[in-house]
Design a protein around this motif. Structure first.
Motif, PDB file in Angstrom:
ATOM      1  N   ASN A 100      24.605 -77.734  79.442  1.00 57.17           N
ATOM      2  CA  ASN A 100      24.473 -76.907  78.342  1.00 57.17           C
ATOM      3  C   ASN A 100      24.780 -75.405  78.759  1.00 57.17           C
ATOM      4  O   ASN A 100      25.321 -74.751  78.063  1.00 57.17           O
ATOM      5  CB  ASN A 100      23.001 -76.886  77.746  1.00 57.17           C
ATOM      6  CG  ASN A 100      22.782 -78.230  76.971  1.00 57.17           C
ATOM      7  OD1 ASN A 100      23.703 -79.013  76.797  1.00 57.17           O
ATOM      8  ND2 ASN A 100      21.484 -78.501  76.929  1.00 57.17           N
ATOM      9  N   ARG A 101      24.356 -75.041  80.022  1.00 59.03           N
ATOM     10  CA  ARG A 101      24.589 -73.699  80.418  1.00 59.03           C
ATOM     11  C   ARG A 101      26.214 -73.636  80.684  1.00 59.03           C
ATOM     12  O   ARG A 101      26.858 -72.688  80.531  1.00 59.03           O
ATOM     13  CB  ARG A 101      24.203 -73.658  81.765  1.00 59.03           C
ATOM     14  CG  ARG A 101      24.212 -72.281  82.583  1.00 59.03           C
ATOM     15  CD  ARG A 101      23.630 -72.417  83.917  1.00 59.03           C
ATOM     16  NE  ARG A 101      24.521 -73.427  84.761  1.00 59.03           N
ATOM     17  CZ  ARG A 101      24.224 -73.980  85.820  1.00 59.03           C
ATOM     18  NH1 ARG A 101      23.013 -73.558  86.394  1.00 59.03           N
ATOM     19  NH2 ARG A 101      24.837 -74.895  86.389  1.00 59.03           N
ATOM     20  N   GLY A 104      29.336 -72.877  77.640  1.00 56.13           N
ATOM     21  CA  GLY A 104      29.499 -71.527  77.210  1.00 56.13           C
ATOM     22  C   GLY A 104      30.203 -70.612  78.206  1.00 56.13           C
ATOM     23  O   GLY A 104      30.573 -69.550  78.105  1.00 56.13           O
ATOM     24  N   ASN A 107      36.252 -70.898  79.174  1.00 57.23           N
ATOM     25  CA  ASN A 107      36.898 -70.749  77.997  1.00 57.23           C
ATOM     26  C   ASN A 107      37.434 -71.861  77.530  1.00 57.23           C
ATOM     27  O   ASN A 107      37.988 -72.825  78.282  1.00 57.23           O
ATOM     28  CB  ASN A 107      37.890 -69.624  78.486  1.00 57.23           C
ATOM     29  CG  ASN A 107      37.618 -68.366  78.592  1.00 57.23           C
ATOM     30  OD1 ASN A 107      36.474 -67.821  78.036  1.00 57.23           O
ATOM     31  ND2 ASN A 107      38.098 -67.585  79.459  1.00 57.23           N
ATOM     32  N   HIS A 110      35.030 -77.241  74.737  1.00 53.24           N
ATOM     33  CA  HIS A 110      34.389 -77.637  73.369  1.00 53.24           C
ATOM     34  C   HIS A 110      33.431 -78.602  73.797  1.00 53.24           C
ATOM     35  O   HIS A 110      31.992 -78.335  73.120  1.00 53.24           O
ATOM     36  CB  HIS A 110      35.484 -78.405  72.574  1.00 53.24           C
ATOM     37  CG  HIS A 110      34.925 -78.822  71.294  1.00 53.24           C
ATOM     38  ND1 HIS A 110      34.011 -79.748  70.929  1.00 53.24           N
ATOM     39  CD2 HIS A 110      34.725 -78.148  70.212  1.00 53.24           C
ATOM     40  CE1 HIS A 110      33.751 -79.966  69.970  1.00 53.24           C
ATOM     41  NE2 HIS A 110      34.079 -78.802  69.157  1.00 53.24           N
ATOM     42  N   SER A 125      29.831 -77.211  71.841  1.00 50.93           N
ATOM     43  CA  SER A 125      29.766 -75.917  70.989  1.00 50.93           C
ATOM     44  C   SER A 125      30.012 -76.242  69.582  1.00 50.93           C
ATOM     45  O   SER A 125      29.883 -75.498  68.708  1.00 50.93           O
ATOM     46  CB  SER A 125      30.879 -74.783  71.397  1.00 50.93           C
ATOM     47  OG  SER A 125      32.159 -75.433  71.412  1.00 50.93           O
ATOM     48  N   ASP A 188      40.697 -74.627  68.387  1.00 50.26           N
ATOM     49  CA  ASP A 188      40.442 -73.573  69.175  1.00 50.26           C
ATOM     50  C   ASP A 188      41.301 -72.823  69.852  1.00 50.26           C
ATOM     51  O   ASP A 188      41.493 -71.690  69.881  1.00 50.26           O
ATOM     52  CB  ASP A 188      39.221 -74.077  70.218  1.00 50.26           C
ATOM     53  CG  ASP A 188      37.801 -74.552  69.835  1.00 50.26           C
ATOM     54  OD1 ASP A 188      37.760 -74.155  68.570  1.00 50.26           O
ATOM     55  OD2 ASP A 188      37.224 -75.178  70.475  1.00 50.26           O
TER      56      ASP A 188
END
Length: 598
Positions: A100-101, A104, A107, A110, A125, A188
């Motif tokens: 989870n960390r 993000g 880059n 997803h 995400s 994205d």
């Protein structure tokens, strides 16, 4: 090689204007290509940077997946504990917090997921429910093809649960059939492209597969799209796609980490700016020159070519015998003089032609009168001797019959100044002639006529058939021991252009002498030492003049003995409708030639 004046003018115009037009077009084309080359070079450099950065992102994610699969202790412990054990649950929580960390942190990342046959751990995400359902459907199939990704490449995948449908997936195997995977959404990548390129002054962008199929649409900035759905991925600096106002300059770069290509399209009208106006000006100049030349050519057409064409057309008609054609005068002094001169010449030729034709008619009438006056003296004297002998024998019935037949015979001769008679009248005249000859050769001469009654109304020139019967008796009746038989019957012959009425005269005599027949087939004249031959020559000539080649006389020898004469005449209209019911068609086997007997 001969050329018309109009052709020479057109060639001269293009010889002068073509180099100028070609120079303008070539200069415009060169300027456009220079702009294309320079602009495409700038955008290609920027595109190279973007694709290179995209590959760098995917390499970083590859390293992350490798470390997670090999170096992370918690990930390794997942495979050591049973799924329903407390240790597995605690380890799963620690792994879940890590991914989870990390989602993000990288880059374009997803989704990160850990898959084994008993469980799927993921962080994304995107929409949690959709991603969970997508992984449940696709993770087993992706794992089955993990060997295709061992070299570090990303695989292109698609599923309707993924926003934009298309995505890239990378899978790294861990211990005990456990796989560490990552997903990058094509949408994205497109959003990142749109931020950089879509500002109305630069261009538009899209992502394609290696097969040239366009991938997902962006989730934002959807007001414009690239004008092509399928794009050939050519190994060229740029491509020109679209037509007219929708022409785009397209640059393409392929990724080294995945089977995708990034394309950027720049509208040509924005790139060239004022150059299209100059291009249109060149086209208008060319069109203006063509228009001016067309108007000039139209003027020359009305003042020069049209009178010349009329003059040439008039000459052609004069050569075809259309002597009533006259040229119209024009306002041009030179052509007015030519038209008046041509009309005067045509008038003189017409008068001369009419005079010659009238002279020929007078000659033909004189010849007809001469023919009428040429009563065979031998036939006349023999007939009188026969009457005398019958009178001496006091055979009054024979004298009366002979006198009656001679009266009818000579009455017909004196009335042949008519242009045409019926076939019935001609056959009656032949009957009188044969009956007179029967008195000379009793029981030795017979004439059989086999022509339907309805055919006997057909018109033909007078004395068309009788000279051939007379010629047969005089030259073919040599063997006086056998009965001499003359047969006259009718046929319909199929011709190329029209059907013919054929009157066939056959006898069982000696036939034509080969030398005479050969001369006749070559169209040579025979000595006119006897009236019968003179009569045949006149028949042939009169038929040619009367029907202008549409009728004729043909001669041949019958293989069984005797002569065959065919007189071909145009088929009357009233007989044409009865052709299939009443007539036999003459075949190609009857190879008959023209005119005369020895």
């Amino acid at each position: 090689m001969r050329r018309s004046i109009r052709t020479q003018l057109v060639i001269s115009f293009f010889a002068v204007m073509l180099p100028v037009v070609l120079f303008l077009i070539a200069n415009n084309w060169y300027a456009k290509n220079v702009v294309h080359d320079k602009v495409s070079e700038t955008y290609r450099n920027t595109l190279d940077i973007f694709v290179g950065q995209l590959d760098l992102y995917m390499e970083e994610i590859n390293d992350y997946l490798y470390k997670l699969a090999v170096l992370d202790a918690d990930v390794g412990l997942l495979a050591a504990f049973p799924v329903d054990s407390d240790n597995y649950v605690l380890t799963k929580v620690r792994v879940q917090n890590k991914i989870n960390r990390d989602v993000g942190f990288y880059n374009l990342l997803h989704t990160v997921f850990i898959y084994n046959e008993n469980d799927i751990i993921f962080s994304s995400s995107g929409n949690y429910g959709q991603v969970k359902q997508l992984l449940a459907q696709e993770a087993p199939r992706i794992a089955a093809q993990h060997r295709q990704m061992l070299d570090g490449t990303w695989m292109l995948w698609e599923n309707d649960l993924m926003p934009g449908r298309d995505f890239l997936v990378r899978l790294t195997p861990s211990e005990n059939n456990q796989y560490i995977g990552a997903i990058i959404s094509i949408s994205d990548i497109l959003d990142l492209l749109r931020i950089q390129w879509d500002d109305d002054k630069i261009g538009e962008s899209a992502v394609y597969s290696r097969e040239g199929v366009r991938m997902a649409d962006p989730l934002s900035f959807t007001d414009r799209t690239l004008p092509i759905a399928n794009l050939p991925l050519l190994d060229t600096p740029y491509q020109i796609v679209g037509q007219g106002e929708n022409r785009h300059l397209v640059m393409i770069r392929t990724s080294s980490m995945a089977d995708i290509a990034v394309a950027v399209a720049v509208p040509e009208k924005q790139m060239l700016q004022g150059l299209p106006y100059f291009q249109k000006a060149v086209y208008f100049i060319v069109l203006g020159l063509v228009f001016l030349f067309s108007m000039y050519l139209l003027f020359i057409q009305r003042t020069v070519f049209q009178p010349l064409h009329q003059l040439i057309n008039g000459m052609k008609k004069l050569s075809l015998g259309m002597l009533d054609f006259r040229l119209k005068t024009t306002n041009t002094v030179e052509f007015q003089f030519m038209a008046n001169t041509f009309n005067n010449m045509a008038e003189q030729i017409s008068n001369l032609r009419i005079g010659m034709y009238e002279e020929q008619l007078r000659a033909q009438k004189n010849e007809m009168k001469q023919l009428q006056a040429q009563i065979n003296p031998h036939f006349y004297m023999n007939s009188l001797n026969i009457i005398y002998n019958f009178a001496v024998l006091k055979d009054h019935d024979s004298v009366k019959k002979m006198a009656l037949h001679m009266a009818d015979y000579f009455r017909f001769i004196m009335r042949v100044n008519r242009e045409s008679i019926t076939l019935e009248e001609e056959l009656k005249h032949i009957g009188n002639y044969v009956e007179i000859q029967k008195f000379r050769f009793p029981e030795k001469l017979e004439c059989i006529v086999d022509i339907p009654e309805r055919w006997r109304t057909a018109a033909l020139p007078a004395l068309t058939l009788q000279p051939f019967v007379e010629n047969a008796i005089i030259h073919g009746f040599l063997n006086r021991r056998e009965k001499f038989i003359i047969r006259i019957h009718g046929e319909i012959a199929a011709a190329d252009d029209e059907d013919k009425l054929v009157i066939v005269i056959r006898d069982n005599g000696v036939g034509f002498h080969p030398d005479v027949l050969d001369r006749l087939r070559r169209g040579e004249e025979l000595p006119a030492s006897e009236s019968s031959r003179l009569g045949i020559a006149n028949v042939v000539q009169r038929l040619k003049l009367r029907y202008e080649g549409g009728a004729g006389v043909e001669f041949d020898n019958d293989p069984g003995g005797g002569a065959v004469v065919r007189v071909r005449l145009p088929l009357p209209a009233e007989l044409s409708a009865e052709r299939t019911a009443d007539i036999s068609v003459i075949g190609e086997a009857d190879d008959v030639q023209s005119v005369g007997r020895g």
